[in-house]
Design a protein around this motif. Structure first.
Motif, PDB file in Angstrom:
ATOM      1  N   GLU B 145       0.892  -1.282  -0.175  1.00 49.24           N
ATOM      2  CA  GLU B 145      -0.048  -0.046   0.011  1.00 49.24           C
ATOM      3  C   GLU B 145       0.845   1.265   0.086  1.00 49.24           C
ATOM      4  O   GLU B 145       0.631   2.097  -0.942  1.00 49.24           O
ATOM      5  CB  GLU B 145      -0.848  -0.044   1.234  1.00 49.24           C
ATOM      6  N   VAL B 149       2.031   5.647  -2.515  1.00 50.74           N
ATOM      7  CA  VAL B 149       2.351   6.916  -1.983  1.00 50.74           C
ATOM      8  C   VAL B 149       3.374   7.806  -2.833  1.00 50.74           C
ATOM      9  O   VAL B 149       2.888   8.689  -3.664  1.00 50.74           O
ATOM     10  CB  VAL B 149       2.514   7.423  -0.541  1.00 50.74           C
ATOM     11  N   TYR B 152       2.293   7.978  -6.486  1.00 49.60           N
ATOM     12  CA  TYR B 152       1.142   8.673  -6.704  1.00 49.60           C
ATOM     13  C   TYR B 152       1.689  10.381  -6.816  1.00 49.60           C
ATOM     14  O   TYR B 152       1.483  10.909  -8.015  1.00 49.60           O
ATOM     15  CB  TYR B 152       0.249   8.823  -5.561  1.00 49.60           C
ATOM     16  N   PHE B 153       2.751  10.710  -6.174  1.00 49.19           N
ATOM     17  CA  PHE B 153       3.377  12.017  -6.242  1.00 49.19           C
ATOM     18  C   PHE B 153       4.435  12.273  -7.535  1.00 49.19           C
ATOM     19  O   PHE B 153       4.257  13.412  -7.902  1.00 49.19           O
ATOM     20  CB  PHE B 153       4.059  12.405  -5.103  1.00 49.19           C
ATOM     21  N   VAL B 168      -4.560  10.040  -9.919  1.00 46.79           N
ATOM     22  CA  VAL B 168      -5.854   9.498  -8.934  1.00 46.79           C
ATOM     23  C   VAL B 168      -6.223   8.342  -9.048  1.00 46.79           C
ATOM     24  O   VAL B 168      -6.540   7.493  -8.383  1.00 46.79           O
ATOM     25  CB  VAL B 168      -6.991  10.743  -9.060  1.00 46.79           C
ATOM     26  N   PHE B 171      -3.864   5.654  -8.074  1.00 46.53           N
ATOM     27  CA  PHE B 171      -4.080   5.384  -6.688  1.00 46.53           C
ATOM     28  C   PHE B 171      -5.340   4.806  -6.105  1.00 46.53           C
ATOM     29  O   PHE B 171      -5.469   3.755  -5.460  1.00 46.53           O
ATOM     30  CB  PHE B 171      -4.093   6.816  -5.976  1.00 46.53           C
ATOM     31  N   LEU B 172      -6.500   5.011  -6.986  1.00 43.71           N
ATOM     32  CA  LEU B 172      -7.760   4.599  -6.492  1.00 43.71           C
ATOM     33  C   LEU B 172      -7.871   3.076  -6.901  1.00 43.71           C
ATOM     34  O   LEU B 172      -8.394   2.164  -6.258  1.00 43.71           O
ATOM     35  CB  LEU B 172      -9.033   5.115  -6.972  1.00 43.71           C
ATOM     36  N   LEU B 175      -5.816   1.346  -4.493  1.00 48.24           N
ATOM     37  CA  LEU B 175      -6.408   1.089  -3.216  1.00 48.24           C
ATOM     38  C   LEU B 175      -7.388   0.156  -3.163  1.00 48.24           C
ATOM     39  O   LEU B 175      -7.436  -0.458  -2.344  1.00 48.24           O
ATOM     40  CB  LEU B 175      -6.675   2.436  -2.707  1.00 48.24           C
ATOM     41  N   VAL B 176      -8.318  -0.008  -4.122  1.00 47.29           N
ATOM     42  CA  VAL B 176      -9.593  -0.625  -4.253  1.00 47.29           C
ATOM     43  C   VAL B 176      -8.929  -2.086  -3.959  1.00 47.29           C
ATOM     44  O   VAL B 176      -9.337  -2.867  -3.394  1.00 47.29           O
ATOM     45  CB  VAL B 176     -10.271  -0.394  -5.447  1.00 47.29           C
TER      46      VAL B 176
END
Lengths: 517, 510
Positions: B145, B149, B152-153, B168, B171-172, B175-176
């Motif tokens: 997980e 991060v 993403y950045f 986004v 990430f989503l 994350l899902v």
């Protein structure tokens, strides 16, 4: 003539409560006798010292496991753990409440009785020192919460509920700016809270009726009697179910669970931000402390009856909180809906009736309290000419303007989203693990699914702060004074530490996770 | 030397580097680059030493370390590497310095802090190493997980067109998948007697129904990560928007976490469910091979094209894993390594082209080989490696996957072979439209297109080309390490190779 026998009081065990309530009374006297100039300092010091003293007593009592004050109060593991949690979080909230460097004169109105939006009101908003009555009010509320989590019968619980609710209604109305919104929030909170209290009281009456009629026992609303009545009473279970439902309404209202959550966004938005933080952290702890005790002690044997209903409430709460958070455009309302969703997760913990479930729920309460106070601390800092800039569009590009605070807030948001190495992840695990072990598979799946939905609004804020270009209306971040900085850093550090090394607090919670019956 | 805590040091070292780089003054970008590069070289040296002290014929898991973390939940910092993990760790250690070297000027164009870009790359390296080195399911999940991060950045702050949307989405999606896995992780913890230790969990008997649900939870996360069809839609966006260096790591390493996770967690922990779901997984793999290849043919954006090619390649890896033969499994793992090298190279070269032209559209190129012959040549080579030309490393892995699959499942092998033809189509057509043919007059007006590879860029591509050729002719050092690990995984699920798999020669003799 029967002689009136006074119950024995264990003063040491009651000391935290007595200290807070005594200080609150002292605070009222300070308002009367100390000159206006030095009131702020005296009151703040007094309140902080009281919290510290009470906390010391909680630690000193750490090994107490007893019923005292005529079985009205239980001083046991969960009580002491939650009292400690309330006190620590309240200390942070007091730091936010006492800060006068972010806004001249503090976040509170100087004269609450002035008509909102009038010329007088505008004058008072321009930097006259805020009311210092907030300190006794806050200390009263803290004292009430300490009783609330210790209450071992429903009447004591009700009185505690009122003791901590009434000051909160007042505190909500005391925002320095946006007076109308603040007063509306207080009014809403008060009216709905009064309804909830009435429901609660009505539930108490029904339960009292239910406990009557067991041979060889007198009727009563203390938890041992109720517990015995659940398995033995010949009375119709309708009384029990109706009573339980009404009690649950009263408690779930305070916990901000759906469908009793509608006040939350308005009140969180309208109340002065330090008070919002105080409510989001401490009220949550108190409400769930009471829920845990009522359902794990008094109604422990009726688990089959309430679990499906509370389960449905939990799922609904998670859904409502997560889905509506997606549509929010105001940071305080967003955090309010996030707080509702978190109430849903906490309910999952309440429905895991094991030692692990209890300790996990208590861990979650502490972890969430730290994070949410830090989040609201940042909210107080992001300001433009009209005070706090809570509309999300104003947060665009904040990461460029003030990378440090935006970074802290991002970290808190990642914690809310449950990313590992933050307390948000460990606390979710602390709740979902025991819930799954207790067979609440569907609740856990609902929790996981809503976590996905909830990640989106958090991520949107992160995107706004970092990936958008700063606009004309991007406010600046006020460099906070010592008090707010302290509260913010404590919250952020706790979020980090509880995410990386949760073992000590977990141990503490596990050691405390047994009710005295 | 084998007592040296390689894995924990390897995990922590880049993190320390990231912190150092992040706090270097913003106005000294050159210093940040040099420190980051030196640091990643240090990690590479350490990895090489670790590779040397790995005993290929020894225990399945080596370099095991364990430190208590959250005793209440049975969580510990347990690191251990089998041959598969070792190969992936090596790939990371090789790619990161090259990516840093290749991204030397990438961050400058974004108006954002240059040191932070390199700090993020190092932080990403830390999480990538951690995810492959973890032997504790909880620890694995944490790295799985947290990995999101920094990426993403990297995409969101330093990417190109549509970077916010891509970041986004990336990430989503992840994350899902991760949250489904979290539910399964908790479930596994509950049925496994509240422990997260991989070795303890692999001994647990789980009822069939539960096992299937848990498998699905893990598989979904890995299928999104890999990505397999139909969970792939985030990759072209993320790959297209990410800066070339980050994209090379995203596709070259990050996505391998998915296939690695299937090999390490799905198969050994849920053997029965793996067999039950295998036909479905094979179907997803085959569809991915053909579908992504067809989409790749139609792309006009270079980075998106490369992203689609890699989805097709992941189809091959998936097929190799779920064929359940040692050959196919070894092929799949080898593919993970070779794909990292070849697609990494392709992404980096494409990045060099794009930064020169200022556009990622194929239609903006044409005849570029006349202006930058060396760069065009490298692109051609990377393309050939990507389509698995014999003599390049990917050929061996693709071949192993296909023959390993053919022995047990002929239709799948035959359809997968179609993928090779389509690969030739999308690679050659892309190369033709960008570097061959008549010179696009617009190109001559772009300053950048007059500069061929400079020394730094040569230093980036040379090691990758050398490795691709070397492993194309002599893959033995790698297969020696992979084989026992794959064999052990096949033993875990109780599959043995069909008898004539290596016996065709003997049959001919009879």
């Amino acid at each position: 003539m029967t002689e009136l026998k006074l119950p024995s009081l264990d003063y040491a065990a009651l000391a935290p409560i007595l200290i807070m309530l005594g200080t609150a009374l002292l605070g009222v006297l300070v308002e009367a006798f100390v000159p206006r100039r030095s009131r702020h300092l005296v009151q703040l010091t007094l309140a902080l010292l009281a919290v510290l003293a009470a906390l010391t007593m909680v630690v000193f009592n750490a090994d107490d496991r007893m019923l005292t004050a005529g079985r009205a109060l239980a001083v046991d593991g969960p009580t002491l753990f939650l009292q400690g949690a309330i006190l620590v979080l309240a200390a942070m909230a007091l730091l936010l409440i006492g800060d006068r460097s972010v806004e001249r004169g503090g976040a509170f109105v100087a004269q609450a009785a002035v008509t909102a939006e009038s010329a007088d009101d505008r004058r008072q908003a321009e930097g006259r020192n805020g009311l210092t009555e907030v300190y006794p009010l806050t200390t009263f509320a803290i004292g009430g919460m300490l009783i609330f989590v210790a209450a071992n019968d429903l009447l004591t619980m009700f009185i505690a509920l009122e003791v901590f609710s009434l000051p909160l209604y007042l505190l909500c109305a005391l925002a320095r700016r946006r007076r109308l919104l603040s007063q509306e929030a207080a009014m809403k909170y008060f009216l709905l809270g009064a309804y909830a209290s009435a429901f609660f009281l009505f539930g108490v009456a029904l339960i009292y009726g239910f406990t009557a009629g067991i041979p060889g026992r007198t009727a009563g609303v203390d938890f041992a009697t109720i517990n015995a009545a659940v398995s033995e009473s010949p009375a119709s279970p309708v009384l029990l179910f109706a009573g339980m439902a009404l009690l649950a309404i009263g408690l779930l209202f305070k916990a901000a669970a759906a469908p009793f959550h509608v006040w939350t966004p308005d009140v969180y938005q309208g109340a002065p931000t330090p008070v919002t933080g105080f409510m989001a952290a401490c009220t949550k702890v108190a409400a769930f402390g009471a829920l845990l005790r009522v359902f794990h002690v008094a109604f422990a044997d009726a688990g089959w009856d309430f679990t499906p209903v509370l389960g449905a409430v939990a799922v609904l709460t998670m859904l409502v909180g997560a889905v509506l958070a997606v549509t929010q455009t105001d940071i305080k309302r967003l955090l309010a809906y996030s707080s509702i969703a978190n109430a849903g997760y906490l309910l999952v913990g309440v429905l895991a009736p094991s030692r692990d479930g209890l300790s996990g729920t208590m861990f979650y309460l502490v972890a969430y309290g730290f994070s949410v106070l830090a989040a609201f601390a940042v909210v107080t800092l992001v300001r433009d000419a009209d005070g706090e800039a809570t509309h999300l569009s104003h947060w665009a590009g904040l990461g460029r303007r003030s990378p440090f605070f935006a970074g802290l807030f991002t970290f808190i948001l990642l914690a809310f989203a449950g990313i590992p190495l933050t307390s948000g992840f460990t606390s979710k695990f602390a709740i979902f693990g025991p819930a799954l072990a207790e067979g609440q598979t569907w609740l856990v799946i609902a929790g996981v699914l809503t976590s996905m939905v909830l990640a989106f609004p958090y991520l949107r804020v992160v995107v706004l702060m970092w990936l958008s270009e700063p606009g004309e209306s991007t406010p600046t971040v006020t460099v906070p004074g010592g008090l707010t900085s302290a509260a913010l850093m404590i919250g952020v550090l706790a979020t980090l530490v509880l995410g990386i090394a949760p073992a000590p607090l977990l141990d503490l919670a596990a050691g405390a996770a047994e009710f005295v019956r | 030397m084998s007592n040296f805590p390689f894995l924990s040091v390897l995990t922590v070292a880049p993190l320390v580097g990231a912190l150092v780089v992040a706090f270097l003054p913003r106005h000294r970008p050159e210093l940040a680059k040099q420190v980051a590069f030196a640091w990643s070289l240090l990690v590479l040296v350490l990895s090489v030493v670790m590779w040397a002290s790995f005993n290929a014929g020894g225990d399945r898991f080596q370099f095991r370390e364990s430190y208590s973390w959250i005793p209440n939940w049975g969580v510990s910092f347990t690191f251990a590497a089998d041959g598969i993990a070792l190969v992936m760790l090596m790939l990371i250690a090789v790619l990161v310095p090259l990516v840093i070297l290749a991204s030397w000027h990438d961050a400058e164009s974004s108006k954002r802090s240059v040191p932070v870009y390199f700090a993020l790359l190092l932080a990403l390296e830390c999480t990538m190493i951690g995810v492959f080195a973890a032997a504790d399911v909880f620890l694995f999940y944490v790295f799985f997980e947290v990995m999101l991060v920094p990426m993403y950045f990297l995409i969101g702050s330093y990417g190109g067109h549509q970077r916010q949307y891509a970041a986004v989405k990336f990430f989503l999606y992840s994350l899902v998948g991760g949250l489904f896995m979290l539910a399964a992780v908790i479930g596994l913890w509950v049925v496994g007697g509240k422990t997260f230790d991989w070795q303890a969990l692999s001994q647990v008997d789980i009822s069939t129904g539960t096992e299937r649900w848990l498998f699905l939870g893990f598989f979904l996360a890995f299928a999104i990560k890999a990505p397999f069809f139909p969970f792939h839609t985030w990759l072209p966006d993320a790959g297209g928007a990410a800066p070339a260096g980050a994209a090379a790591l995203l596709v070259g390493v990050l996505d391998k976490v998915g296939t690695f996770g299937i090999l390490r967690y799905c198969l050994p922990l849920f053997p029965e469910a793996s067999k039950w779901f295998a036909p479905w997984a094979l179907a997803l793999g085959v569809i991915g091979i053909v579908y992504a290849a067809l989409l790749a043919v139609g792309q006009n954006d270079l980075k998106r094209l490369v992203s689609y090619t890699s989805i097709a390649h992941f189809g091959f890896i998936g097929v190799g894993i779920f064929a359940f033969t040692t050959q196919a499994g070894t092929g799949a793992v080898l593919y993970m390594l070779n794909h990292g090298l070849a697609t990494g190279l392709l992404f980096l070269v494409v990045g060099m082209l794009i930064s020169r032209r200022g556009s990622a559209l194929i239609s903006d190129f044409g005849g570029a080989g006349k202006l930058v012959p060396l760069l065009a040549g490298v692109l051609f080579f990377a393309g050939l490696a990507s389509l698995a030309l014999p003599g390049t490393a990917p050929f061996i892995s693709e071949f192993l996957v296909l023959i390993g699959t053919f022995t047990v499942n002929k239709p799948v092998a035959v359809i997968a072979t179609l993928g090779i033809i389509l690969a030739a189509a999308y690679v050659l057509w892309m190369v033709q439209r960008t570097t061959q043919g008549t010179l696009n007059p617009a190109l001559t007006e772009v300053d950048g297109m007059r500069r061929d590879l400079n020394l730094r860029e040569k230093a980036v591509v040379a090691p990758l080309i050398a490795l691709i050729v070397l492993l194309g002719f002599y893959p033995k050092p790698v297969t020696d390490v992979i084989n026992p690990a794959v064999q052990a995984t096949m033993d875990d699920i109780g599959k043995s190779d069909p008898a004539p798999s290596v016996g065709t020669v003997q049959e001919a003799h009879r």
